[in-house]
Design an enzyme around this catalytic site. Structure first.
Site, PDB file in Angstrom:
ATOM      1  N   LYS A 116     -37.588  -0.401  42.218  1.00  0.00           N
ATOM      2  CA  LYS A 116     -36.371   0.167  42.809  1.00  0.00           C
ATOM      3  C   LYS A 116     -35.183   0.052  41.861  1.00  0.00           C
ATOM      4  O   LYS A 116     -34.365   0.969  41.753  1.00  0.00           O
ATOM      5  CB  LYS A 116     -36.073  -0.508  44.137  1.00  0.00           C
ATOM      6  CG  LYS A 116     -37.069  -0.142  45.237  1.00  0.00           C
ATOM      7  CD  LYS A 116     -36.723  -0.849  46.532  1.00  0.00           C
ATOM      8  CE  LYS A 116     -37.593  -0.344  47.675  1.00  0.00           C
ATOM      9  NZ  LYS A 116     -39.028  -0.516  47.408  1.00  0.00           N
ATOM     10  N   GLU A 200     -27.669  -3.297  47.962  1.00  0.00           N
ATOM     11  CA  GLU A 200     -27.030  -1.989  48.023  1.00  0.00           C
ATOM     12  C   GLU A 200     -26.157  -1.915  49.272  1.00  0.00           C
ATOM     13  O   GLU A 200     -26.392  -2.629  50.258  1.00  0.00           O
ATOM     14  CB  GLU A 200     -28.051  -0.849  48.007  1.00  0.00           C
ATOM     15  CG  GLU A 200     -28.887  -0.726  49.250  1.00  0.00           C
ATOM     16  CD  GLU A 200     -29.881   0.431  49.140  1.00  0.00           C
ATOM     17  OE1 GLU A 200     -30.200   0.847  48.017  1.00  0.00           O
ATOM     18  OE2 GLU A 200     -30.344   0.905  50.194  1.00  0.00           O
ATOM     19  N   HIS A 235     -36.891  -0.711  59.779  1.00  0.00           N
ATOM     20  CA  HIS A 235     -37.074  -0.091  58.460  1.00  0.00           C
ATOM     21  C   HIS A 235     -38.492   0.421  58.229  1.00  0.00           C
ATOM     22  O   HIS A 235     -38.803   0.862  57.131  1.00  0.00           O
ATOM     23  CB  HIS A 235     -36.689  -1.069  57.339  1.00  0.00           C
ATOM     24  CG  HIS A 235     -35.332  -1.685  57.509  1.00  0.00           C
ATOM     25  ND1 HIS A 235     -34.166  -0.950  57.427  1.00  0.00           N
ATOM     26  CD2 HIS A 235     -34.958  -2.970  57.777  1.00  0.00           C
ATOM     27  CE1 HIS A 235     -33.136  -1.758  57.621  1.00  0.00           C
ATOM     28  NE2 HIS A 235     -33.581  -2.976  57.842  1.00  0.00           N
ATOM     29  N   ARG A 292     -47.018   7.200  44.789  1.00  0.00           N
ATOM     30  CA  ARG A 292     -48.339   7.260  45.425  1.00  0.00           C
ATOM     31  C   ARG A 292     -48.321   8.330  46.496  1.00  0.00           C
ATOM     32  O   ARG A 292     -47.292   8.964  46.746  1.00  0.00           O
ATOM     33  CB  ARG A 292     -48.677   5.910  46.066  1.00  0.00           C
ATOM     34  CG  ARG A 292     -47.572   5.434  47.028  1.00  0.00           C
ATOM     35  CD  ARG A 292     -47.965   4.255  47.864  1.00  0.00           C
ATOM     36  NE  ARG A 292     -46.838   3.671  48.561  1.00  0.00           N
ATOM     37  CZ  ARG A 292     -46.329   4.134  49.696  1.00  0.00           C
ATOM     38  NH1 ARG A 292     -46.824   5.219  50.245  1.00  0.00           N
ATOM     39  NH2 ARG A 292     -45.320   3.515  50.283  1.00  0.00           N
TER      40      ARG A 292
END
Length: 529
Positions: A116, A200, A235, A292
């Site tokens: 990430k 973030e 999430h 993927r």
């Protein structure tokens, strides 16, 4: 073209890959742990090999065991599916060293785009907008506290090597940070073997929208529209659909071109997904890349008419993409529900056990990707995903109607599932209007419970869905669907008599839910009873 592919996974995704292999005339080799010895993917494969005890760290996460099977079975390619080692560059390197083609991106591209933090750095260099925050891994709690104050609360702690909501925590204030840091890093270590985190900015009520890309080895990259993935629980995606109800052609083009730009900058090949957050003002921000095949790939297949797994195989074999960007056309609308062996009425507690009976939906526009059968025992060692139910329609309204019908037909006994929850969600007026965001489901799960206890729900069909789910679970506990049907019929007659005495018009009232539950109970009854 390859002669034999090792499928380094289990469950429904292993079966999905196996079917593509069979249609391409390629041998399919399965692997299984002790817990999966009787699994459907093992039964359907051309060859199947044991790889160790039930815990995934001793079986499906062992690269050495997978390479040993690939050599013994004389495989010339390996497909990782999703989860487990699918985004681990070391598996790609092991395949390269063994002379086996890895059906996915190169290890270097996976490292750059699968991480990430590295992907966010690449996105910034490529001019793709990113969520405000810090892209480098954070060195300790003290540094995290300093960075969070600089970014401004609320913030998200996220695992560098994460995915699927693992290693992620929302932090609304500095007092919450130490516990969130401890829990997120521990979860990241257990899930990915990497405890590192980054920070973030948390966006208020954004939509989670992702772009499917395909890139061949000849420099051609295309995007295949978007998927709406905003219905999430903690999430973790629960319902996906394509296209998004809020994305128009200009926004789709802008996001698609940004995804292609990022893939080209990272030297990416094969299938991948570039994920974005979209705020209320329709600004989009790069989130991450999944290097993927995605769980939700069937909805893209439904609206494009393309087989993504076959295309993955063909790209890995060196073939060019058989179409250009201008040839991609989106047709209709598709919705996917992830069916889990879990109990939504008991805090989504996993529900392992033996499947006693099973009825699957069918009919126009319905597809079910699963890997279960009556008599099979759902193990406790792995994710409790049973399969994915997909509905396609000419437009979103028809897709919703078909999914509601399919969920009424779907039935599994012996374990509990979340099918009743999906009936409730699809009956909700906000969902029907497409008014959703990434926190919508978490908030929705709290609201109906309180409303139902007081005798009213924000949507009467949602309250009826609660009754349906409770009736389904009660019938499973009692083991007698006949009793449930008799009770349902009795209540329906009482309610019918009571309503007729008031002089109200039947046309003004919706169909009795008790009648619907009685009908479902009769359908669920075993033959001959």
């Amino acid at each position: 073209m390859f002669k034999k592919i090792l499928i380094a996974n289990r469950g429904e995704i292993a079966i999905r890959i196996l079917r593509a292999c069979r249609e391409l005339g390629i041998g399919a080799v399965a692997v299984f742990s002790e817990a999966d010895r009787a699994s459907l993917h093992v039964r359907l494969a051309d060859e199947a090999y044991p790889i160790g005890p039930s815990p995934s760290r001793e079986s499906y996460l062992r690269i050495d065991k997978l390479m040993d099977v690939a050599r013994r079975a004389d495989c010339d390619a390996l497909h990782p599916g999703y989860g487990f080692l699918a985004e681990n560059p070391e598996l790609a390197r092991a395949c390269l060293a063994a002379g086996i083609t890895f059906i996915g991106p190169a290890a270097e591209a996976m490292e750059q785009m699968g991480s990430k933090t590295a992907a966010r750095q690449l996105a910034r260099r490529a001019g793709v907008p990113t969520v405000p925050g810090v892209v480098e891994p954070i060195e300790g709690l003290e540094k995290a506290s300093q960075l969070a104050r600089g970014t401004g609360f609320p913030v998200l702690l996220k695992a560098v090597a994460g995915g699927g909501g693992k290693g992620m925590r929302l932090v609304t204030g500095e007092a919450e940070l130490p516990a969130a840091w401890r829990d997120a890093s521990s979860e990241a270590l257990n899930a990915f073997g990497d405890p590192r985190l980054y920070i973030e900015k948390y966006l208020d009520r954004p939509r989670h929208i992702e772009i499917q890309i395909l890139a061949d080895q000849h420099g051609h990259i295309v995007y295949l529209g978007e998927r709406e993935c905003s219905v999430q629980r903690r999430h973790q995606k629960v319902i996906e659909e394509a296209p998004s109800p809020v994305v128009d052609a200009p926004l789709r083009r802008a996001m698609g071109e940004a995804a292609v730009k990022l893939a080209r900058a990272g030297g990416y090949t094969n299938a991948g997904t570039v994920e974005f957050l979209v705020d209320a003002a329709r600004n989009f921000y790069f989130l991450e890349v999944n290097t993927r095949l995605q769980v939700e790939h069937p909805v893209t297949e439904a609206i494009t008419g393309l087989d993504l797994v076959k295309l993955q195989v063909r790209i890995a074999a060196g073939e060019p993409l058989p179409f250009a960007q201008e040839d991609v056309a989106l047709r209709g609308h598709a919705i996917e529900c992830r069916l889990y062996a879990e109990d939504p009425d008991n805090n989504f507690f996993p529900s392992p056990g033996t499947i006693l009976a099973r009825r699957v939906p069918s009919g126009p526009g319905i597809r079910l990707d699963d890997g279960v059968y009556p008599g099979w025992t759902v193990p406790t060692e792995y994710d409790p995903l049973l399969g994915k139910l997909i509905a396609w329609g000419a437009d979103r309204g028809e897709a919703l109607a078909r999914m509601r019908r399919a969920l009424e037909e779907y039935y599994v006994s012996g374990i509990r599932t979340n099918a009743g929850l999906f009936r409730r969600i699809l009956a909700d007026a906000e969902f029907a209007r497409g008014e959703i965001h990434t926190r919508w489901l978490d908030e929705w799960l709290k609201a109906p419970a309180a409303a139902t206890e007081s005798g009213s729900a924000r949507d009467p069909r949602a309250a009826a869905g609660v009754a349906g789910a409770k009736s389904e679970h009660a019938a499973g506990r009692q083991g007698s669907v006949e009793d449930a049907a008799l009770l349902a019929a009795a209540f329906w007659h009482l309610s019918k008599n009571g309503s007729s005495s008031t002089g109200g018009s039947a046309a003004e009232k919706p169909e009795s839910r008790w009648k619907l539950e009685g009908r479902r109970a009769q359908l669920d009854r075993a033959p001959g009873r």
